[in-house]
Write an enzyme that holds these catalytic residues in place. Structure first.
Site, PDB file in Angstrom:
ATOM      1  N   ASP A 177      36.885  43.150  40.694  1.00  0.00           N
ATOM      2  CA  ASP A 177      37.132  43.457  39.286  1.00  0.00           C
ATOM      3  C   ASP A 177      35.818  43.938  38.673  1.00  0.00           C
ATOM      4  O   ASP A 177      34.797  44.058  39.366  1.00  0.00           O
ATOM      5  CB  ASP A 177      37.706  42.237  38.540  1.00  0.00           C
ATOM      6  CG  ASP A 177      38.743  42.662  37.509  1.00  0.00           C
ATOM      7  OD1 ASP A 177      38.374  43.444  36.615  1.00  0.00           O
ATOM      8  OD2 ASP A 177      39.908  42.250  37.604  1.00  0.00           O
ATOM      9  N   HIS A 248      39.265  48.537  36.389  1.00  0.00           N
ATOM     10  CA  HIS A 248      38.703  47.239  36.802  1.00  0.00           C
ATOM     11  C   HIS A 248      37.707  47.406  37.942  1.00  0.00           C
ATOM     12  O   HIS A 248      37.710  46.630  38.895  1.00  0.00           O
ATOM     13  CB  HIS A 248      39.839  46.282  37.207  1.00  0.00           C
ATOM     14  CG  HIS A 248      40.616  45.782  36.030  1.00  0.00           C
ATOM     15  ND1 HIS A 248      40.120  44.837  35.152  1.00  0.00           N
ATOM     16  CD2 HIS A 248      41.849  46.104  35.563  1.00  0.00           C
ATOM     17  CE1 HIS A 248      41.029  44.597  34.207  1.00  0.00           C
ATOM     18  NE2 HIS A 248      42.078  45.361  34.420  1.00  0.00           N
ATOM     19  N   GLU A 315      45.712  48.571  33.773  1.00  0.00           N
ATOM     20  CA  GLU A 315      44.730  48.673  32.706  1.00  0.00           C
ATOM     21  C   GLU A 315      43.602  49.668  33.029  1.00  0.00           C
ATOM     22  O   GLU A 315      42.442  49.308  33.071  1.00  0.00           O
ATOM     23  CB  GLU A 315      44.145  47.282  32.416  1.00  0.00           C
ATOM     24  CG  GLU A 315      45.198  46.314  31.918  1.00  0.00           C
ATOM     25  CD  GLU A 315      44.670  44.911  31.673  1.00  0.00           C
ATOM     26  OE1 GLU A 315      45.157  44.272  30.735  1.00  0.00           O
ATOM     27  OE2 GLU A 315      43.780  44.459  32.421  1.00  0.00           O
ATOM     28  N   TRP A 381      54.233  42.577  35.550  1.00  0.00           N
ATOM     29  CA  TRP A 381      53.441  41.586  34.790  1.00  0.00           C
ATOM     30  C   TRP A 381      53.584  41.732  33.287  1.00  0.00           C
ATOM     31  O   TRP A 381      53.428  40.766  32.554  1.00  0.00           O
ATOM     32  CB  TRP A 381      51.965  41.657  35.191  1.00  0.00           C
ATOM     33  CG  TRP A 381      51.172  42.828  34.659  1.00  0.00           C
ATOM     34  CD1 TRP A 381      51.113  44.077  35.190  1.00  0.00           C
ATOM     35  CD2 TRP A 381      50.303  42.837  33.511  1.00  0.00           C
ATOM     36  NE1 TRP A 381      50.278  44.873  34.452  1.00  0.00           N
ATOM     37  CE2 TRP A 381      49.754  44.128  33.411  1.00  0.00           C
ATOM     38  CE3 TRP A 381      49.944  41.870  32.570  1.00  0.00           C
ATOM     39  CZ2 TRP A 381      48.876  44.491  32.394  1.00  0.00           C
ATOM     40  CZ3 TRP A 381      49.054  42.230  31.559  1.00  0.00           C
ATOM     41  CH2 TRP A 381      48.534  43.532  31.481  1.00  0.00           C
ATOM     42  N   TRP A 456      44.395  34.074  36.098  1.00  0.00           N
ATOM     43  CA  TRP A 456      43.159  34.813  35.816  1.00  0.00           C
ATOM     44  C   TRP A 456      42.092  33.815  35.391  1.00  0.00           C
ATOM     45  O   TRP A 456      42.413  32.763  34.816  1.00  0.00           O
ATOM     46  CB  TRP A 456      43.407  35.853  34.713  1.00  0.00           C
ATOM     47  CG  TRP A 456      44.479  36.825  35.099  1.00  0.00           C
ATOM     48  CD1 TRP A 456      45.775  36.807  34.708  1.00  0.00           C
ATOM     49  CD2 TRP A 456      44.352  37.936  35.996  1.00  0.00           C
ATOM     50  NE1 TRP A 456      46.460  37.845  35.298  1.00  0.00           N
ATOM     51  CE2 TRP A 456      45.614  38.549  36.091  1.00  0.00           C
ATOM     52  CE3 TRP A 456      43.292  38.474  36.740  1.00  0.00           C
ATOM     53  CZ2 TRP A 456      45.852  39.664  36.888  1.00  0.00           C
ATOM     54  CZ3 TRP A 456      43.528  39.592  37.524  1.00  0.00           C
ATOM     55  CH2 TRP A 456      44.776  40.174  37.597  1.00  0.00           C
TER      56      TRP A 456
END
Ligand code: ACM
Length: 541
Positions: A177, A248, A315, A381, A456
């Site tokens: 990430d 990420h 994202e 998600w 997370w």
């Protein structure tokens, strides 16, 4: 002591019990030797009984354990019979026998979960039972983010033991990430030399004014990964690695600045990110980047035998691509539908690349935007919608909606709850989660491979906090993933709570730092600015 979690399909009790003693034997038939080894090891530790291999001479002493493969049972299905002949566990494949062996450990009582016997003279009894059991879903997953906060290898192995104890069988390993790269890649050593640690860390969510001014990091060597994968396999858990692209990725860009959009920003100034949120510094859609990540995935495939390989895809802000001449030229050259088409092309490249190597791509539901390669699967998600769309388009789906099964979210609205992010999702909320939305036809619903709970770790900084966020909710989730739906489909939460009163004692014996039903213990609280209840829109990491 037979309050089983997750609840089996059927249990018939009878009066009487099998007594395991120093002369009891464990006979593991062909194909079940690995389960026999595991069972002898864990029960050897907790009970001190040797459970010697093989059958008792003369036999039918009624005090042994027999493991067998049986025709006619599904691969993960098992039947456990304890009666005057002893304990017999039969499974369709070794996995089924293993889940039956986990049930046997629960039948022996909470002390069977310890690492050493409290009393070598005590006796161990298995009540007479006939249990028939099989999972509802083939994908019973959890994700752990080891990028935001690193979990040392020992903690990962322990976590795998906890998953297996709940009959969960997929470990989605979020390895990369913006805030850290956690897997050794031999051909790109700077990924870990530079990408595996950051100089400091935001404490709490991203709006918090606090920092921990101390380096944080760590990574798994390739031997560590092999050990983790082998340990998981012994427990019939598949490890699905995630290498998150094209968003990420700041840790990778900090290590190799040429991976970023160098015509938009000076990527050589980027460091491994020290705060949270959605990061604008994404991978450049160039051949250099593709070749680099093919190299990464080559090493990943050699380490992880899993059919599915997760490529993230979530994202990914498109601002740098909008401003990059290189990215815009690529869009024109390939005739793509703007920046979304570019993301789809990027993911599609790895979908094809993986398929050519006999693997299947899975990614977060953003990968649906712009079309998805045949055979690719989706982790839904952002609610159910992505999963519904994917299933209708003939793609397999893992349902993991953040509204229901994001375990970093708070478990209670009280002011003492330590994590100041997310919706309140109680044990009961998780217990009532239904992975298959009613909108799907039975044919479409067949694409729901199963479900997954995601943890997370922006605000979950160590193993104690992972335990706290995961448990007891993972026990409720395990029941959602494993147990057949009751008919009618209302879940019996009162019955679950009753069984949990025993299960908490198993978790105590395992040393799990769960959230007690009465609320956090003093040392589990985090008062002050970070523990303030949230009144606004919930999920801010
Ligand atoms: C995600 O929570 N960004 C997949």
């Amino acid at each position: 002591m037979t309050e089983l979690v997750p609840h089996p399909r059927s249990v018939v009790a009878a009066p009487g019990e099998v007594r395991l003693t120093a002369r009891s034997r464990l006979d593991a038939g062909a194909g079940t030797e690995g389960v026999g080894h595991w069972l002898r090891t864990v029960l050897g530790q907790s009970t001190g009984l040797p459970l010697h291999e093989g059958r008792q001479p003369g036999d039918n002493c009624g005090d042994g354990v027999t493991l067998r493969l049986a025709a006619g049972l599904g691969p993960e299905e098992y039947r456990l019979v304890s009666d005057r002949h002893g304990v017999l566990i039969e499974g369709g494949k070794a996995a089924g026998v293993f889940w039956g062996a986990q049930t046997l450990r629960q039948l022996l009582g909470p002390d069977a979960f310890r690492r050493a016997p409290l009393d070598r003279d005590r006796s161990w009894a298995v009540p007479y039972r006939t249990i028939e059991d099989a999972p509802r879903f083939r994908w019973r997953g959890t994700m752990l983010d080891v990028a935001r906060h690193f979990m040392p290898k020992e903690g990962v192995l322990r976590h795998l033991d906890l998953l297996a104890a709940h009959k969960l069988n997929v470990f989605h390993f979020h390895l990369t990430d913006d805030q850290g790269w956690r897997i050794e890649i031999r051909r790109h050593p700077r990924l870990t030399e530079i990408g595996s640690w950051r100089a400091r860390t935001k404490t709490g969510h991203r709006a918090s004014p606090l920092w921990e001014d101390k380096p944080h990091g760590g990574y798994y060597t390739q031997d560590d990964i092999r050990e983790i994968v082998a340990y998981a396999a012994e427990r019939h858990v598949t490890v699905v690695p995630e290498i998150d692209v094209p968003g990420h990725s700041q840790a990778a860009i900090a290590a190799y600045p040429e991976l970023g959009n160098t015509d938009v920003i000076d990527t050589s100034t980027l460091t491994v990110w020290d705060t949270w949120g959605i990061n604008p510094n994404v991978l450049a859609p160039t051949d250099t980047t593709l070749r680099f990540y093919e190299g990464v995935f080559e090493e990943v495939l050699a380490l992880f035998p899993s059919e599915f390989v997760h490529v993230g895809g979530d994202e990914c802000p498109k601002d740098q691509w909008r401003r990059s001449r290189t990215a815009q030229a690529r869009i024109r050259e390939l005739g793509l539908a703007g920046e979304d088409g570019l993301q789809s092309w990027f993911i599609g490249h790895f979908g094809t690349w993986l398929a050519e190597r006999g693997r299947r791509l899975i990614g977060w539901d953003e990968i649906l935007e712009g079309g998805l390669a045949e055979g690719a699967a989706v982790s839904s998600w952002r609610g159910y919608a992505g999963g519904i769309a994917a299933a209708r388009a003939g793609h397999d789906v893992v349902m993991c909606p953040e509204q229901q099964v994001y375990l970093d979210h708070r478990q209670d609205a009280g002011p003492e709850e330590p994590v100041p992010i997310g919706w309140v999702r109680t044990l009961e909320d998780v217990y009532r989660f239904e992975p298959v939305p009613p909108e799907l036809t039975p044919e479409e619903a067949r694409h729901v491979l199963g479900t997954q709970a995601n943890l997370w770790t922006e605000v979950v900084e160590d193993q104690g906090r992972v335990d706290y966020q995961a448990f007891p909710r993972l026990a409720a989730f395990a029941e959602v993933a494993w147990s057949a739906l009751p008919v009618p489909p209302e879940r019996d939460f009162a019955g679950f709570e009753r069984r949990m009163s025993v299960h908490y004692r198993r978790l105590d014996a395992l040393g799990v730092g769960y959230r007690p039903p009465t609320g956090p213990l003093p040392w589990q609280r985090r008062p002050g600015v970070l523990g303030r209840p949230i009144d606004g829109p919930p999920p801010i990491r």
